[in-house]
Write a protein that holds these residues in place. Structure first.
Motif, PDB file in Angstrom:
ATOM      1  N   ALA A 163      -3.849  24.297  -3.203  1.00 59.80           N
ATOM      2  CA  ALA A 163      -3.716  24.911  -4.535  1.00 59.80           C
ATOM      3  C   ALA A 163      -4.040  23.871  -5.611  1.00 59.80           C
ATOM      4  O   ALA A 163      -4.722  24.164  -6.594  1.00 59.80           O
ATOM      5  N   VAL A 194      -5.948  21.154  -5.271  1.00 57.66           N
ATOM      6  CA  VAL A 194      -7.355  20.734  -5.206  1.00 57.66           C
ATOM      7  C   VAL A 194      -8.236  21.718  -5.978  1.00 57.66           C
ATOM      8  O   VAL A 194      -9.103  21.317  -6.755  1.00 57.66           O
ATOM      9  N   GLY A 195      -7.986  23.010  -5.783  1.00 53.73           N
ATOM     10  CA  GLY A 195      -8.780  24.023  -6.480  1.00 53.73           C
ATOM     11  C   GLY A 195      -8.497  24.063  -7.967  1.00 53.73           C
ATOM     12  O   GLY A 195      -9.316  24.524  -8.754  1.00 53.73           O
ATOM     13  N   THR A 196      -7.329  23.566  -8.366  1.00 56.16           N
ATOM     14  CA  THR A 196      -6.934  23.597  -9.773  1.00 56.16           C
ATOM     15  C   THR A 196      -7.448  22.380 -10.536  1.00 56.16           C
ATOM     16  O   THR A 196      -7.749  22.470 -11.725  1.00 56.16           O
ATOM     17  N   CYS A 197      -7.565  21.246  -9.849  1.00 52.07           N
ATOM     18  CA  CYS A 197      -7.966  19.981 -10.510  1.00 52.07           C
ATOM     19  C   CYS A 197      -9.266  20.165 -11.295  1.00 52.07           C
ATOM     20  O   CYS A 197     -10.292  20.515 -10.723  1.00 52.07           O
ATOM     21  N   PRO A 198      -9.228  19.938 -12.618  1.00 52.26           N
ATOM     22  CA  PRO A 198     -10.426  20.176 -13.418  1.00 52.26           C
ATOM     23  C   PRO A 198     -11.488  19.084 -13.303  1.00 52.26           C
ATOM     24  O   PRO A 198     -12.601  19.269 -13.766  1.00 52.26           O
ATOM     25  N   ASN A 238     -12.144  17.234 -10.226  1.00 53.56           N
ATOM     26  CA  ASN A 238     -12.569  16.878  -8.877  1.00 53.56           C
ATOM     27  C   ASN A 238     -11.944  15.611  -8.343  1.00 53.56           C
ATOM     28  O   ASN A 238     -12.610  14.854  -7.653  1.00 53.56           O
ATOM     29  N   MET A 262      -9.379  15.359  -6.334  1.00 53.72           N
ATOM     30  CA  MET A 262      -8.570  15.539  -5.122  1.00 53.72           C
ATOM     31  C   MET A 262      -9.409  16.089  -3.990  1.00 53.72           C
ATOM     32  O   MET A 262     -10.399  16.780  -4.202  1.00 53.72           O
ATOM     33  N   PHE A 263      -8.976  15.799  -2.778  1.00 55.22           N
ATOM     34  CA  PHE A 263      -9.612  16.386  -1.594  1.00 55.22           C
ATOM     35  C   PHE A 263      -8.542  16.539  -0.521  1.00 55.22           C
ATOM     36  O   PHE A 263      -7.701  15.663  -0.342  1.00 55.22           O
ATOM     37  N   LEU A 299      -1.897  19.392 -14.141  1.00 58.32           N
ATOM     38  CA  LEU A 299      -2.028  20.781 -13.685  1.00 58.32           C
ATOM     39  C   LEU A 299      -1.705  20.923 -12.198  1.00 58.32           C
ATOM     40  O   LEU A 299      -1.107  21.913 -11.767  1.00 58.32           O
ATOM     41  N   VAL A 333       0.424  19.227 -10.544  1.00 61.76           N
ATOM     42  CA  VAL A 333       1.882  19.146 -10.394  1.00 61.76           C
ATOM     43  C   VAL A 333       2.490  20.535 -10.638  1.00 61.76           C
ATOM     44  O   VAL A 333       3.387  20.969  -9.920  1.00 61.76           O
ATOM     45  N   VAL A 339       0.878  23.564 -10.491  1.00 52.23           N
ATOM     46  CA  VAL A 339       0.418  24.669  -9.638  1.00 52.23           C
ATOM     47  C   VAL A 339       1.035  24.604  -8.246  1.00 52.23           C
ATOM     48  O   VAL A 339       1.152  25.617  -7.561  1.00 52.23           O
ATOM     49  N   PHE A 352     -10.424  28.534  -2.042  1.00 49.28           N
ATOM     50  CA  PHE A 352      -9.986  28.224  -3.402  1.00 49.28           C
ATOM     51  C   PHE A 352     -10.179  26.744  -3.729  1.00 49.28           C
ATOM     52  O   PHE A 352     -10.546  26.356  -4.834  1.00 49.28           O
ATOM     53  N   GLU A 353      -9.938  25.888  -2.747  1.00 47.31           N
ATOM     54  CA  GLU A 353      -9.999  24.436  -2.975  1.00 47.31           C
ATOM     55  C   GLU A 353     -11.432  23.911  -3.080  1.00 47.31           C
ATOM     56  O   GLU A 353     -11.640  22.704  -3.207  1.00 47.31           O
ATOM     57  N   ARG A 389     -18.897  22.193  -6.876  1.00 47.88           N
ATOM     58  CA  ARG A 389     -18.807  21.116  -7.871  1.00 47.88           C
ATOM     59  C   ARG A 389     -19.730  19.965  -7.509  1.00 47.88           C
ATOM     60  O   ARG A 389     -20.397  19.398  -8.359  1.00 47.88           O
ATOM     61  N   LEU A 437      -0.485  30.171 -13.318  1.00 45.86           N
ATOM     62  CA  LEU A 437      -0.243  28.760 -13.630  1.00 45.86           C
ATOM     63  C   LEU A 437       0.189  28.596 -15.087  1.00 45.86           C
ATOM     64  O   LEU A 437       1.051  27.771 -15.403  1.00 45.86           O
TER      65      LEU A 437
END
Ligand SMILES: Cc1cc2nc3c(=O)[nH]c(=O)nc-3n(C[C@H](O)[C@H](O)[C@H](O)COP(=O)(O)OP(=O)(O)OC[C@H]3O[C@@H](n4cnc5c(N)ncnc54)[C@H](O)[C@@H]3O)c2cc1C
Lengths: 57, 396
Positions: free
Chosen positions: A14, A16-20, A22, A24-25, A42, A44, A46, B159-160, B165, B228
């Motif tokens: 959740a 990783v997909g939210t990070c604006p 990039n 995280m992986f 964000l 933290v 989500v 989703f991830e 990107r 969120l």
């Protein structure tokens, strides 16, 4: 800086997909956070199980 | 170096359907999945409608059907119920599946069609031609680190998703277009076996809903998704779910045998889903329905179109974005109007207070509406409370 509580992390991605930016992986069973993190917090928020915290550098 | 016509990143339902249709059309296909097991752990409420199954060529199989319901029940903050039967076309939930078995069955179909599947294989980056066209991936796996060349790479990485990107497609979405979700699989309870239930209201799920999807007479998936933008404290999703269960004796006595968490995209459709040598499908392309949060159907529908486009691209030897636009045009024609309308409806819904939700559901429960479509619901509400619908009148 983001700290991961590995005992809480569900490896769901959740954050990783939210990070604006990039920063995280999710490598299956390990979440990675990179230096380009902008401390927006964000991920933290989500996280459904509160596995992430922001710590001051 | 190994070379395939198509490299599919992610073996979820959308990835397997993409791989299957590309392989059926003659493409050489490699599917890379970072997990050690397809479909596990489950990240899903497991509710699907039946109506789209045939369209994408999935055979109903009792191995992955857990339970069938008659329809859906919407419950307002004050407890008023509105029931709708699935036999009336348009209903969103009819079958509760075993998602891990379902995903494996779809992967099996893809492999039988000729695709190769490699597990424990995480794609860590894309490779590019000088022109900027995507021409392969770098993989970390049990075999070590290696590169694979491809005519096209498909990001079906959920989703991830990072593939889009990395390839220059902006897949970032705003906090009010992201759902933080958590679910318990509960046993030793007596859910209503005939209905998938949806509970609305700020007390239970601000900007979202709580669902109870029965998996048998004595077990159910009980989950919550909140926006969120409505999260105040980290871990709110779990607190809301615990509160909901705490308030219902029939759930409180149950036991949790599985915890599922995840993020769900609830945005308007992306502006672009293809680049030279690259396509995005499923949650990675934010094709999830933003109102119902159901993503399996749309991912599979788009996956079929992607797979068919790719097999044509192989025959033509053309993986340019202008050729791959066939996929983008195809999925937009099939899904975009509904996605956009349901996103607008979601935007409206998240601004409603409990009082308004109570009014809306009581109108519906008194109506003879027999179809769970946003269009019909708004039309019915407009008859009694035109002011509630005025701002989104153009949807009708
Ligand atoms: C709590 C919750 C409840 C839900 N309930 C429902 C529901 O009831 N009904 C419904 O229709 N939908 C539901 N959804 C949404 C649904 O689960 C998704 O829409 C669906 O799984 C999307 O399918 P997909 O194939 O696009 O992606 P996914 O199923 O997410 O598959 C993506 C795959 O890609 C792999 N992957 C990711 N990155 C890489 C990489 N770099 N390299 C290799 N592999 C990679 C992942 O491991 C994963 O297996 C729910 C979601 C959540 C979180």
């Amino acid at each position: 800086m983001i700290r991961i509580d590995v005992s809480k992390c569900m490896h769901c991605g959740a954050c990783v997909g939210t990070c604006p930016v990039n920063a995280m992986f999710l490598n299956d069973a390990a979440l990675e956070v990179y230096d380009n993190c902008i401390d927006c917090g964000l991920c933290v928020k989500v996280c459904p199980v509160a596995a992430l915290t922001m710590i001051k550098k | 170096m190994e070379e395939f016509d198509v490299v599919v990143v992610g073996a979820g339902p959308a990835g397997s359907i993409t791989a299957k249709y590309a392989a059926m059309g003659g493409a050489t296909v490699l599917m890379l999945e970072k997990r050690q097991e397809v479909g596990s752990p489950v990240r899903c409420g497991e509710g699907i409608a039946r109506k789209w199954i045939d369209e994408v060529g999935i055979r109903l199989d009792k191995r992955w059907i857990a339970h069938e319901v008659k329809g859906a029940k919407l419950v307002s903050p004050d407890g008023t119920e509105f029931r709708i039967d699935e036999e009336h076309a348009g209903s969103e939930v009819g079958t509760i599946i075993e998602r891990d078995i379902f995903d494996k069955a779809l992967a099996e179909d893809a492999v039988k069609a000729g695709a190769e599947l490699r597990l424990k294989s995480a794609v860590r980056s894309l490779t590019f031609e000088e022109s900027g066209k995507v021409n392969g991936v770098k993989v970390e796996s049990l075999e070590g680190t290696y590169e694979v060349k491809a005519g096209a790479v498909v990001g079906v990485d959920g989703f991830e998703s990072q593939i889009g990107r990395w390839g220059g497609i902006n897949t970032s979405i705003k906090p009010n277009d992201i759902t933080s979700a958590i679910q318990y699989r509960m046993v030793d309870i007596e859910p209503d076996p005939d209905y998938a239930e949806f509970f609305l209201g700020t007390t239970w799920a601000p900007g979202g809903y709580v669902w109870i999807f029965p998996k048998s007479e004595t077990s159910a998936n009980v989950g919550v998704g909140i926006l969120l933008s409505n999260v105040n404290e980290p871990g709110d999703a779990r607190k809301y779910l615990n509160k909901f269960i705490e308030n219902r004796p029939y759930l409180k006595k149950g036991k949790v045998i599985e915890i599922v968490s995840g993020g769900v995209p609830v945005s308007a459709p992306l502006d672009e889903t293809v680049k030279d040598g690259l396509l995005l499908v499923g949650d990675a392309a934010r094709q999830t329905n933003p109102l119902t949060r159901g993503g399996i159907a749309n991912g599979c529908i788009a996956g079929k179109i992607a797979g068919e486009t790719l097999s044509e691209a192989v025959k033509e030897g053309d993986f340019s974005s202008s050729f791959l636009m066939r996929y983008e045009n195809g999925w937009r024609e099939r899904l975009e109007e509904e996605l956009y309308r349901d996103w607008m409806a979601k935007e409206k819904l998240i601004g409603l207070n409990d009082d308004t939700l109570n009014k809306m559901i009581s109108v519906l429960s008194e109506s003879d509406i027999d179809e769970l479509s946003v269009y019909r619901i708004l039309e019915e509400i407009r008859k009694r409370y035109p002011e509630l619908v005025r701002e989104i009148e153009d949807l009708l």
